[in-house]
Write an enzyme that holds these catalytic residues in place. Structure first.
Site, PDB file in Angstrom:
ATOM      1  N   ILE A 163       0.808  -1.224   0.000  1.00 19.26           N
ATOM      2  CA  ILE A 163       0.000   0.000   0.000  1.00 19.26           C
ATOM      3  C   ILE A 163       0.837   1.267   0.000  1.00 19.26           C
ATOM      4  O   ILE A 163       0.297   2.373  -0.079  1.00 19.26           O
ATOM      5  CB  ILE A 163      -0.976   0.050   1.203  1.00 19.26           C
ATOM      6  CG1 ILE A 163      -0.226  -0.179   2.517  1.00 19.26           C
ATOM      7  CG2 ILE A 163      -2.104  -0.947   1.023  1.00 19.26           C
ATOM      8  CD1 ILE A 163      -1.081   0.090   3.745  1.00 19.26           C
ATOM      9  N   GLY A 164       2.139   1.137   0.074  1.00 20.57           N
ATOM     10  CA  GLY A 164       2.925   2.361   0.021  1.00 20.57           C
ATOM     11  C   GLY A 164       4.397   2.073  -0.078  1.00 20.57           C
ATOM     12  O   GLY A 164       4.868   1.017   0.337  1.00 20.57           O
ATOM     13  N   THR A 190      10.911   6.444   0.933  1.00 25.90           N
ATOM     14  CA  THR A 190      12.356   6.457   0.754  1.00 25.90           C
ATOM     15  C   THR A 190      13.019   5.402   1.617  1.00 25.90           C
ATOM     16  O   THR A 190      14.039   4.837   1.255  1.00 25.90           O
ATOM     17  CB  THR A 190      12.912   7.837   1.143  1.00 25.90           C
ATOM     18  OG1 THR A 190      12.022   8.825   0.648  1.00 25.90           O
ATOM     19  CG2 THR A 190      14.273   8.061   0.539  1.00 25.90           C
ATOM     20  N   SER A 225      11.212   2.804   3.431  1.00 24.86           N
ATOM     21  CA  SER A 225      10.452   1.599   3.760  1.00 24.86           C
ATOM     22  C   SER A 225       9.342   1.389   2.743  1.00 24.86           C
ATOM     23  O   SER A 225       9.049   2.270   1.946  1.00 24.86           O
ATOM     24  CB  SER A 225       9.826   1.753   5.146  1.00 24.86           C
ATOM     25  OG  SER A 225       8.900   2.815   5.123  1.00 24.86           O
ATOM     26  N   VAL A 281       5.207  -0.451   2.741  1.00 22.57           N
ATOM     27  CA  VAL A 281       4.178  -0.896   3.670  1.00 22.57           C
ATOM     28  C   VAL A 281       3.223  -1.861   2.961  1.00 22.57           C
ATOM     29  O   VAL A 281       2.822  -1.638   1.824  1.00 22.57           O
ATOM     30  CB  VAL A 281       3.393   0.314   4.230  1.00 22.57           C
ATOM     31  CG1 VAL A 281       2.377  -0.152   5.255  1.00 22.57           C
ATOM     32  CG2 VAL A 281       4.332   1.329   4.845  1.00 22.57           C
ATOM     33  N   LYS A 304       5.132  -2.732   8.058  1.00 22.32           N
ATOM     34  CA  LYS A 304       6.101  -1.802   7.472  1.00 22.32           C
ATOM     35  C   LYS A 304       7.448  -2.496   7.373  1.00 22.32           C
ATOM     36  O   LYS A 304       8.008  -2.936   8.373  1.00 22.32           O
ATOM     37  CB  LYS A 304       6.200  -0.560   8.365  1.00 22.32           C
ATOM     38  CG  LYS A 304       7.179   0.466   7.876  1.00 22.32           C
ATOM     39  CD  LYS A 304       7.087   1.730   8.713  1.00 22.32           C
ATOM     40  CE  LYS A 304       8.116   2.737   8.258  1.00 22.32           C
ATOM     41  NZ  LYS A 304       7.948   4.025   8.918  1.00 22.32           N
ATOM     42  N   ASP A 309       8.134  14.946   9.523  1.00 19.11           N
ATOM     43  CA  ASP A 309       7.733  14.611   8.159  1.00 19.11           C
ATOM     44  C   ASP A 309       6.216  14.692   8.005  1.00 19.11           C
ATOM     45  O   ASP A 309       5.591  13.795   7.449  1.00 19.11           O
ATOM     46  CB  ASP A 309       8.257  13.218   7.789  1.00 19.11           C
ATOM     47  CG  ASP A 309       8.319  13.005   6.278  1.00 19.11           C
ATOM     48  OD1 ASP A 309       8.244  14.011   5.551  1.00 19.11           O
ATOM     49  OD2 ASP A 309       8.421  11.854   5.842  1.00 19.11           O
TER      50      ASP A 309
END
Lengths: 501, 448
Positions: free
Chosen positions: A39-40, A43, A45, A47, A79, A166
Site C-alpha cells: 500500500i505504500g 524512501t 520503507s 508498507v 512496514k 515529516d
C-alpha cells in the site's frame, strides 16, 4: 457484517512476487501474517497490508481505545524497513512509536520482528481517504475536522517531546467517514532536545548590528565549514528554520508543515511547493512572504538572505488576495469572503509564520476560532441535530439557537457554486458508496458530546473558573452525557467481523 | 541591498550600558548569567562590526585596542562609508556640526558613535581585562587564525568594491544565503539565467496553472519549449501558447456540455485536443495592478475551466521524504547524497542538477491512483499501469547507512559481501533487539 478490507491477495504480479519473496525469506513469517497487498513505498520503507493470523492469541485490549480509527482489527499494516537503514535509526523509530502508543491520533505499533537485517514493524491498519480526493472539495467543515485531528495528533506528539519532522498528507491518514485522523511514519521523528548554537536561541540578530554588504558572488574554493543541521523531512514541507539550517529546531517545524497542508486546502493546490532543492524552496517561500520577512527570518537564524530575483517582492503577498488568485476568483471590493474562510486564512497566516517563536503551538492553534467553530454562523448542514433528551441543559440549546443562522456557503456567482459542487461530489462519492456503519453513529455521538462539552468549557472559562474545577465539571458532564447517549442508542461492537481468507 | 536598519536601542545595548559600568566597578566578582549572555551577544556582534576611527584620533593611542578588536573579528574602514557600524570619535556628537560632517551622517545612518573612553570601557567589560594589556601568546596564536581568515575573506582593509579573482560573481538572478560572521561558507546559493521579462525566468515563481496544480510549475513541455526557443524564434512560443489556450478552452467546452461528475483524475485532453476551439473565450493576460494583487503575467484560467490533470510524472508520483540526518555519515557524504550546495566549488549549479536528478529519482515514487467511483468510462485513457513504471525505477540507487556506501542498485548492494557481513553480525542489532523485545506481543489473558 461484511469485512471492510478485502482479505484476498493482490492481483498485481509485481506485488505478488515481492510479497512471496518476503514470505520465503523472512523466518516464520507465513505462520504469523498473510500478506495482502503493497500500500505504500517511501524512501526508507514500504508498507503492506496483512491478515494478522495469530491475533486471537494475543492481548488486544488496546483496540478499545482505537475503535474509531480501527476499521478491521484482523488486518494490520506491515512496514518493511529497507535493509540499508541503520539499526539505530530503526531503534529510534520504534522507541518513539512505543512512547506514542497511547493515543487514537497516532498509529499504534503492535509488534516488531527482525530476521537478519530485515526489520518488520507491525502497525494498526488505518483506513483512510486519499488526500487527492479531498483537497479541492472546498468543504470548510472537512478542512476544520482535518486540521483539528491533525493538530490534536501533533499536540500529543509534542506533549511527549516528539518532533515528527515529516508531516504531510501521506503521513496523516484521515478518514472522511469517521472524521478521524491518525499520524503515521515516525521514521524521521526525533525527541526534542534543548540546546543548539543557532543565534535564534538568544533572540537572533534581528535588531543588532548586522550590516550585510551585498556579496553578489561567493568564494570559489571556500574551505570554511558548511553549516550543518538536521534537514530531514519532505521538500515542500520544510519550515524556514530548517531551510536556514538552524540547529535548534523545535516542534514548531511540524506546525509549519501543518500550515502547508492548510494552504493546500485553501488554495486547492497539491502539491503547493514544488522545489527541487532547498534553494528553490526558499525562493518559493520568499515569493509568498517577500524579501523583508525572509531577511528578518534569516537573521533570526544568523544568516543573510540575499537575492536579485525580480519576482520576489519586498513585502510579498497578502493571503486573501493570493488565495483568491489561486482559486481563480476575482472579487469586487463589495464581495466579502465568508467568515469561515476569513477565519481559516487567519489560522493559515499564524501557522505559516516564518518566525517559529510566534508560530502557535498545536495546543494554541486548536483554540483558534476557525477550529473551535466560533467563526462560523452554522448552516443547517453543519448544525447539530436536536439532542435526544428533552432534559438538555441550557447551554446546549442556546448554542443551537446561535448556530442556526445562515450562510457561509452562499456565493453570488452560480458558476463558482457549480464548480464547488462538482468538487464536493468527489468527496461525497466515497461517502455514499459505503453502507451504514454503526461505528460511525458511535462516533457521531462522541462528536456531539465533545461539541457540547466544548461549549460548556467556553462558558466556564468565561465565568473565570480555574483550570482544575473546569476539568472536574467537564469530566462529570462527559460521564453524564455518555451514559445518557449509550442507553439511548447502544452501538454494535465493531470487532465481530468475518474473515474470509 | 537595503541597509538593515540599526535599531537605536537594543536589548544588548541597554545591557552594555548597565553591564559595562558594572564590570568596571565590580571587576573580579562572579559572572552572572546576564553578563555571560551579554558577552556572548557582543562577541557575535563584534565579529560583524566595522569600525571607523575619526580624524583627530592618534593612531598610536588605539593600536593596542585595534589588535583586540581585530581578534574579536571586527574590521576597520580606512575611509568612511555606509558599511561602517561604529564610529570612534573624540568629538561630541550632536553639537552643531556642519551638514555632511561624518558625525551627522553617522547619526543619520544610525551608526554607533563612541568615544575612545567608551570603547576602552566596553572592551574591558567584554574581555574581562583592560585592552591596553599586551596580547599574550595564546592570543597571538589566534592572530594566526586571523591571518587565515584574512586569506579567506580578504584583508579587512581591502577595497570591498574591487573584484577578486577567487570569487564567482553572479551573472543572472540569484539567491544567496550566507553567514555574516564569516565562520561558515555560504549556506546555499543558486543562480538562474537572465530573462527578458521576469515572467520568463526559470526560477520558481507564480504561474497561472489550473486549480489543483502546483502554482510554481509550468506545465512540462510548455515551459521547456518556451525556454529553449526564447532567444531564437519569438513567434514559436506564442504559437505554442495559443495552442495551449485552445487546448484548455476545448477541455472547458467538452466539460461544460457534460453534467458534473466526479473527476476521474485522468487525462482526457489527449483525444479532445483535436477539436477546434473557439478563440473568443481566450482570456487576456492580466497584469498585476497593485501591490496587493498577486502577479498574473500569464493568462488566467477561466473560472469554469475543469482542472487539467497534472503532468504525468507528478500525477502518479508522491513526494517522499529526503534529507534525513544520517547517524554518522561524514559531511562530505551528506552533501553528496543529499544534493546540498556541494563544497562551494565552481559550478555548483550544474553539479546540483545532477544531484537533484538523483534525489528526484529517489524521492518520486509511483503510487496507484485511487479509484473514487466505479469507472464509468472504459479505461482506454488509463495511463500505463503502475507496475510498469515501478519496473523503471527498480534500480533504486541510494545510500547504505550500514556500509556507508552509495549504491546504484539496491538489490545488488544487499548481496555484497560487506553488507551481508554486517547483516549477519548480531552485535550490530543489539540495541534494536532490546526495543523489539520490549514490543513483543502479550498473550491474551485467560477470559474470566
Amino acid at each position: 457484517m461484511a469485512t471492510m478490507v478485502d482479505h484476498n491477495r493482490s492481483q498485481d504480479p509485481e506485488v505478488v512476487k515481492e510479497i512471496t519473496t518476503l514470505e520465503e525469506t523472512f523466518f516464520n513469517l507465513p505462520e504469523k501474517f498473510f500478506l495482502l497487498d503493497k500500500i505504500g513505498e517511501g524512501t526508507f520503507s514500504c508498507v503492506y497490508t496483512a491478515v494478522d493470523l495469530l491475533r486471537d492469541h494475543f492481548d488486544n485490549r488496546w483496540e478499545s481505545k482505537m475503535t474509531e480509527t480501527l476499521s478491521d482489527p484482523s488486518v494490520v499494516a506491515v512496514k518493511r524497513i529497507h535493509v540499508t537503514s541503520a539499526p539505530l535509526r530503526i531503534a529510534n523509530e520504534l522507541e518513539i512509536l512505543a512512547t506514542l502508543s497511547d493515543s487514537a491520533h497516532v498509529a499504534r505499533v503492535i509488534t516488531a520482528l527482525r530476521d537478519g537485517d530485515q526489520v518488520l514493524v507491525v502497525m494498526q491498519y488505518v483506513k483512510h481517504t486519499d488526500f487527492r480526493c479531498i483537497y479541492r472539495s472546498g468543504d470548510m467543515d472537512l478542512v476544520r475536522d482535518y486540521m483539528v485531528e491533525l493538530l490534536k495528533g501533533l499536540q500529543y506528539c509534542h506533549d511527549n517531546g516528539v518532533i515528527h519532522r515529516d508531516i504531510k498528507p501521506t503521513n496523516f491518514l484521515f478518514n472522511t467517514e469517521t472524521n478521524r485522523g491518525v499520524l503515521v511514519d515516525f521514521g524521521l521523528a526525533e525527541f526534542w532536545t534543548a540546546g543548539g548554537t543557532c543565534p535564534c536561541t538568544s533572540g537572533g540578530w534581528e535588531a543588532t548590528y548586522v550590516n550585510p554588504q551585498v556579496q553578489a558572488g561567493y568564494r570559489k574554493d571556500d574551505p570554511r565549514p558548511g553549516r550543518r543541521a538536521n534537514r530531514a523531512g519532505t521538500r515542500g514541507f520544510r519550515a524556514p528554520e530548517v531551510l536556514f539550517k538552524c540547529n535548534a529546531q523545535t516542534t514548531k517545524i511540524d506546525i509549519w508543515a501543518a500550515g502547508v497542508i492548510l494552504l493546500m486546502f485553501l488554495s486547492k493546490r497539491f502539491p503547493f511547493f514544488n522545489s527541487l532543492d532547498d534553494s528553490e524552496a526558499i525562493v518559493e517561500v520568499a515569493t509568498i512572504f517577500g524579501r523583508v520577512k525572509m531577511q528578518k527570518c534569516a537573521l533570526l537564524h544568523g544568516c543573510v538572505f540575499e537575492t536579485t530575483i525580480p519576482t520576489i517582492r519586498e513585502s510579498g503577498h497578502a493571503f486573501p488576495q493570493f488565495l483568491d488568485w489561486c482559486n481563480h476568483i476575482r472579487r469586487t471590493p463589495e464581495e466579502m469572503m465568508g467568515s469561515d474562510e476569513t477565519a481559516a486564512i487567519d489560522l493559515l497566516s499564524k501557522l505559516l509564520d516564518p518566525d517559529f517563536r510566534t508560530r502557535p503551538s498545536a495546543r494554541d492553534a486548536l483554540r483558534h476560532d476557525f477550529l473551535t467553530g466560533r467563526s462560523r454562523p452554522l448552516t443547517t448542514k453543519t448544525a447539530l441535530p436536536a439532542p435526544h433528551s428533552p432534559s438538555t441543559t441550557g447551554y446546549i440549546q442556546s448554542n443551537q439557537a446561535a448556530k442556526r443562522t445562515e450562510g457561509v456557503y452562499e456565493r453570488k456567482q452560480t458558476e463558482r457554486a457549480a464548480a464547488a459542487e462538482a468538487d464536493k461530489l468527489i468527496a461525497s462519492a466515497i461517502k455514499s458508496e459505503r453502507p451504514h456503519d454503526p461505528s460511525i453513529s458511535a462516533h457521531e455521538q462522541a462528536r456531539k458530546i465533545e461539541s457540547a462539552l466544548f461549549d460548556l468549557r467556553d462558558k466556564l472559562e468565561d465565568e473565570g473558573l480555574d483550570e482544575a474545577s473546569i476539568e472536574r465539571q467537564i469530566a462529570a458532564e462527559r460521564q453524564r452525557l455518555t451514559t445518557k447517549y449509550t442507553s439511548l442508542n447502544r452501538p454494535v461492537p465493531t470487532n465481530q467481523l468475518e474473515v474470509d481468507y | 541591498m537595503p541597509r538593515v536598519p540599526l535599531q537605536p536601542v537594543t536589548e544588548a545595548e541597554t545591557n552594555s550600558r548597565r553591564g559595562g559600568g558594572k564590570a568596571e566597578e565590580e571587576n573580579g566578582q562572579v559572572e552572572t548569567d546576564a553578563m555571560r549572555k551579554w558577552r556572548r551577544d557582543w562577541r557575535r556582534i563584534m565579529a560583524i562590526s566595522v569600525f571607523y576611527f575619526d580624524v583627530g584620533i592618534e593612531a598610536s593611542s588605539v593600536d593596542k585596542i585595534k589588535g583586540h578588536l581585530q581578534l574579536l573579528g571586527a574590521r576597520f574602514q580606512a575611509f568612511f562609508d555606509n558599511s561602517v557600524t561604529h564610529v570612534i570619535s573624540n568629538r561630541t556628537p550632536g553639537k552643531e556640526h556642519a551638514r555632511g560632517d561624518i558625525l551627522v551622517k553617522a547619526s543619520q545612518l544610525r551608526m554607533k558613535v563612541w568615544s575612545v573612553d567608551k570603547l576602552v570601557k566596553f572592551l574591558t567589560a567584554l574581555l574581562g581585562h583592560s585592552p591596553s594589556r599586551e596580547l599574550d601568546s595564546a592570543q597571538c596564536a589566534k592572530l594566526s587564525q586571523l591571518l587565515r581568515q584574512e586569506k579567506l575573506v580578504g584583508p579587512s582593509d581591502r577595497d570591498p568594491t574591487a573584484r577578486r579573482d577567487d570569487y564567482y560573481y553572479f551573472k543572472g538572478p540569484y539567491i544567496l544565503v550566507w553567514d555574516p560572521s564569516h565562520y561558515n561558507r555560504p549556506l546555499l546559493h543558486k543562480e538562474w539565467d537572465r530573462a527578458a521579462t521576469p515572467y520568463e525566468g526559470d526560477w520558481p515563481q507564480f504561474r497561472a496553472t489550473p486549480i489543483g496544480m502546483c502554482p510554481f510549475v509550468v506545465e512540462p513541455g510548455v515551459g521547456h519549449k518556451k525556454r529553449s526557443h526564447r532567444n531564437t524564434t519569438d513567434t514559436s512560443h506564442k504559437r505554442r501558447a495559443l495552442e495551449l489556450r485552445a487546448e484548455k478552452a476545448a477541455v472547458t467546452i467538452v466539460k461544460s456540455q457534460q453534467p458534473p461528475q466526479p473527476e476521474p483524475l485522468m487525462h482526457k485532453a489527449a483525444d479532445e485536443k483535436s477539436q477546434t476551439p473557439p478563440d473568443t473565450e481566450t482570456p487576456t493576460p492580466q497584469i498585476a495592478k497593485d501591490e496587493n494583487e498577486p502577479p498574473v503575467g500569464v493568462p488566467a484560467q477561466p473560472e469554469t475551466s475543469i482542472q487539467r490533470p497534472p503532468a504525468a510524472f507528478r500525477k502518479y508520483c508522491e513526494i517522499t521524504a529526503s534529507g534525513m540526518q544520517r547517524y554518522s555519515a561524514t559531511s562530505a557524504v551528506k552533501s553528496t547524497v543529499l544534493g546540498e550546495t556541494g563544497n562551494g566549488l565552481g559550478a555548483t549549479h550544474a553539479l546540483a542538477s545532477r544531484e537533484v536528478n538523483n534525489l528526484q529519482r529517489k524521492v518520486l515514487q509511483p503510487i496507484p491512483i485511487p479509484q473514487l467511483v466505479a469507472p464509468t468510462k472504459a479505461p482506454a485513457t488509463m495511463p500505463p499501469s503502475t507496475s510498469s513504471s515501478r519496473v523503471k525505477i527498480s534500480k533504486k540507487p541510494g545510500f547504505c547507512e550500514n556500509c556507508y556506501e552509495r549504491f546504484e542498485n539496491f538489490d545488488d548492494h544487499v548481496l555484497t559481501k560487506k553488507h551481508k557481513k554486517y547483516a549477519a553480525n548480531a552485535q550490530n542489532f543489539a540495541a534494536l533487539d532490546a526495543i523489539i523485545d520490549s514490543l513483543a506481543r502479550q498473550p491474551k489473558l485467560p477470559s474470566p
